[in-house]
Enzyme design. Sequence first.
Site, PDB file in Angstrom:
ATOM      1  N   LYS A 130      60.585 -57.381  64.164  1.00 38.29           N
ATOM      2  CA  LYS A 130      60.227 -58.705  63.622  1.00 38.29           C
ATOM      3  C   LYS A 130      59.641 -58.523  62.213  1.00 38.29           C
ATOM      4  O   LYS A 130      58.782 -57.646  62.008  1.00 38.29           O
ATOM      5  CB  LYS A 130      59.184 -59.317  64.571  1.00 38.29           C
ATOM      6  N   SER A 205      57.781 -67.437  67.713  1.00 41.27           N
ATOM      7  CA  SER A 205      58.081 -67.031  66.358  1.00 41.27           C
ATOM      8  C   SER A 205      58.999 -65.810  66.251  1.00 41.27           C
ATOM      9  O   SER A 205      59.569 -65.579  65.194  1.00 41.27           O
ATOM     10  CB  SER A 205      56.771 -66.740  65.635  1.00 41.27           C
ATOM     11  N   SER A 229      55.265 -66.510  71.504  1.00 39.83           N
ATOM     12  CA  SER A 229      56.248 -66.049  70.513  1.00 39.83           C
ATOM     13  C   SER A 229      57.131 -64.882  70.955  1.00 39.83           C
ATOM     14  O   SER A 229      58.133 -64.599  70.308  1.00 39.83           O
ATOM     15  CB  SER A 229      55.543 -65.688  69.217  1.00 39.83           C
TER      16      SER A 229
HETATM   17  C1  LIG Z   1      55.623 -81.468  62.438  1.00 43.84           C
HETATM   18  C2  LIG Z   1      54.732 -81.763  63.564  1.00 43.84           C
HETATM   19  C3  LIG Z   1      53.669 -80.727  63.781  1.00 43.84           C
HETATM   20  C4  LIG Z   1      52.595 -81.242  64.677  1.00 43.84           C
HETATM   21  C5  LIG Z   1      51.657 -80.164  65.043  1.00 43.84           C
HETATM   22  C6  LIG Z   1      51.109 -80.379  66.382  1.00 43.84           C
HETATM   23  C7  LIG Z   1      50.196 -79.297  66.783  1.00 43.84           C
HETATM   24  C8  LIG Z   1      50.784 -78.349  67.757  1.00 43.84           C
HETATM   25  C9  LIG Z   1      49.944 -77.166  67.807  1.00 43.84           C
HETATM   26  C10 LIG Z   1      50.382 -75.936  67.812  1.00 43.84           C
HETATM   27  C11 LIG Z   1      51.795 -75.506  67.856  1.00 43.84           C
HETATM   28  C12 LIG Z   1      51.823 -74.011  67.836  1.00 43.84           C
HETATM   29  C13 LIG Z   1      53.112 -73.454  68.338  1.00 43.84           C
HETATM   30  C14 LIG Z   1      52.905 -71.994  68.609  1.00 43.84           C
HETATM   31  C15 LIG Z   1      54.164 -71.304  68.984  1.00 43.84           C
HETATM   32  C16 LIG Z   1      54.002 -69.854  69.280  1.00 43.84           C
HETATM   33  C17 LIG Z   1      53.055 -69.135  68.387  1.00 43.84           C
HETATM   34  C18 LIG Z   1      53.004 -67.644  68.633  1.00 43.84           C
HETATM   35  N1  LIG Z   1      52.892 -66.866  67.535  1.00 43.84           N
HETATM   36  O1  LIG Z   1      52.951 -67.158  69.740  1.00 43.84           O
END
Ligand SMILES: CCCCCCCC/C=C\CCCCCCCC(N)=O
Length: 533
Positions: A130, A205, A229
Amino acid sequence: MALTRFERFLGRLLRAVVWMLFAVFKLFAPQQRHGGVSRLPSITNPLLLLPAMQLARKIRRKEVTSVEVVQAYIDRIQEVNPLINAMVKDRFSAALQEAAQVDKLIEEETGGEDVLEDRLPLLGVPITVKEAFALQGMPNSTGLMTRKDLVSGIDAPSVALLKRAGAIPLGVTNCSELCMWLESHNHLYGITNNPYNLERIAGGSSGGEGSILGAGASVIGIGSDIGGSIRIPCFFNGIFGHKPSVGIVSNDGQYPPASGLQMGFLTTGPMCRYAEDLIPMLSIMGGPDAQKLSLSAEVDLKKLRFYSVPHNGGSPLVSPVDVELLQAQKMVVKRIEADLGVKVQELFIPQLKYSFQIWGTMMSSPGKDGKLPTTFAELLSEGGKKVWPIWELFKWCLGFSSHTLAAIGLASFEMFQSSHPSPFILQQKDNLQQELEKLLGTDGVLLYPPHPHIAPTHHYPIFTPFNFSYTGIFNILGLPVTQCPLGLSSEGLPLGVQIVAGKLQDRLCLATALYLEKAFGGWRDPGKTTGKP
Ligand SMILES: CCCCCCCC/C=C\CCCCCCCC(N)=O
């Protein structure tokens, strides 16, 4: 805990709004062109259909050369990468030179195969990494434009351990901007496609890893996971991945580093096409700390206690689980009961309904030193001008932002998050932690969907951002989880399940994954799928 009428109404209303917004978005979103190709070519070289450990054995025994294996993977990458956009920078000529040196070393080795196996278990086997991890001589931008010229001078410790075991890196793969989204998309490298359907997301990710592995263009890879991710891309791309117990594999050498309490939630782990590669990879990546997991101890599946939790209990923020995924998990339950003669207990755990709130609260909490974690907006500002989320959103609407909508959305969202954790949510988290620790102990395994949806179409997560909480909750709880493929849906897209075990009991979920691979066939060649393209 049943949902109130108001919660049910709120859930339906939110889903209706999401569908309408997505339909409007699709009307204006630029369409991708794949030159009329809708499916990947199927794999023809049999070398691409062997687990890494078997390839290593064949190389050691001189049944095949490392150059042949590395060349086979380079050919496959060149065939599929124009369609999936998973590898963002290759090092093919260096890899071929290293493979030639391996072949020479094997030719000259007088100690025999066992000596090589012991010292260099992955000798001559290609690997992908990655892009968020430092790999000497390769970019390490994590999709941030301001980091585009940065070249790693050293290897991240986990990468170094795999290289020291003899693995040969072929290149680095795409990820979401700053590793904090469910889709691998950024303005530096573009968007990564799912090998089973190019219109679908590869996840994030570590989506570049997921896609290249799913496409059969890599056999083993390395990912990281603070909210899913590793597991989300493994699920969407039909491969295996393991989020280890915390504190086993070093998280150093990846960008961005975790800060505050987040350091206890981030994990680095293996992603691969064949379950038999998970344990050897984890043993290598964990270094001396892997001993804490007793990975070589035999696991008798018949003596384990199995639980199946079909969904989170109905949070209005999160989509309901797709029917085909629910059915797939039921099939697993039936199969385990029939093969192992055990009873799988179906459970509903009420606190899971608050998974997103628990993840959000814990991720923004100060560390033990009282310091708050670095904000997402601060990370976005690295090496460039300070990013003001609302201004950036305005620029994005005019097409002038170098950031993705997801990244800007996240930076905006955190502005409205309270810095005072809700005592109710903290209580739910403590209750959940205690309940699961008691339930799993040292011999329990829990099955849980990896995500509510089978790989959705590009950009869909923008409208369903909280769905990642199906994976994120286990980062907060610090539990080991193996993502396991379960064949394909009616549309030819991967199905899968998360296998969760108690702290440091990684071998239980890994053993269950090995069993489920045999029972359900594991990874499938996307060029041979029979579903609708
Ligand atoms: C464009 C709309 C965006 C709205 C945001 C809403 C908030 C959601 C909060 C967090 C989303 C994070 C997703 C994380 C995915 C995996 C991350 C990881 N490195 O493991």
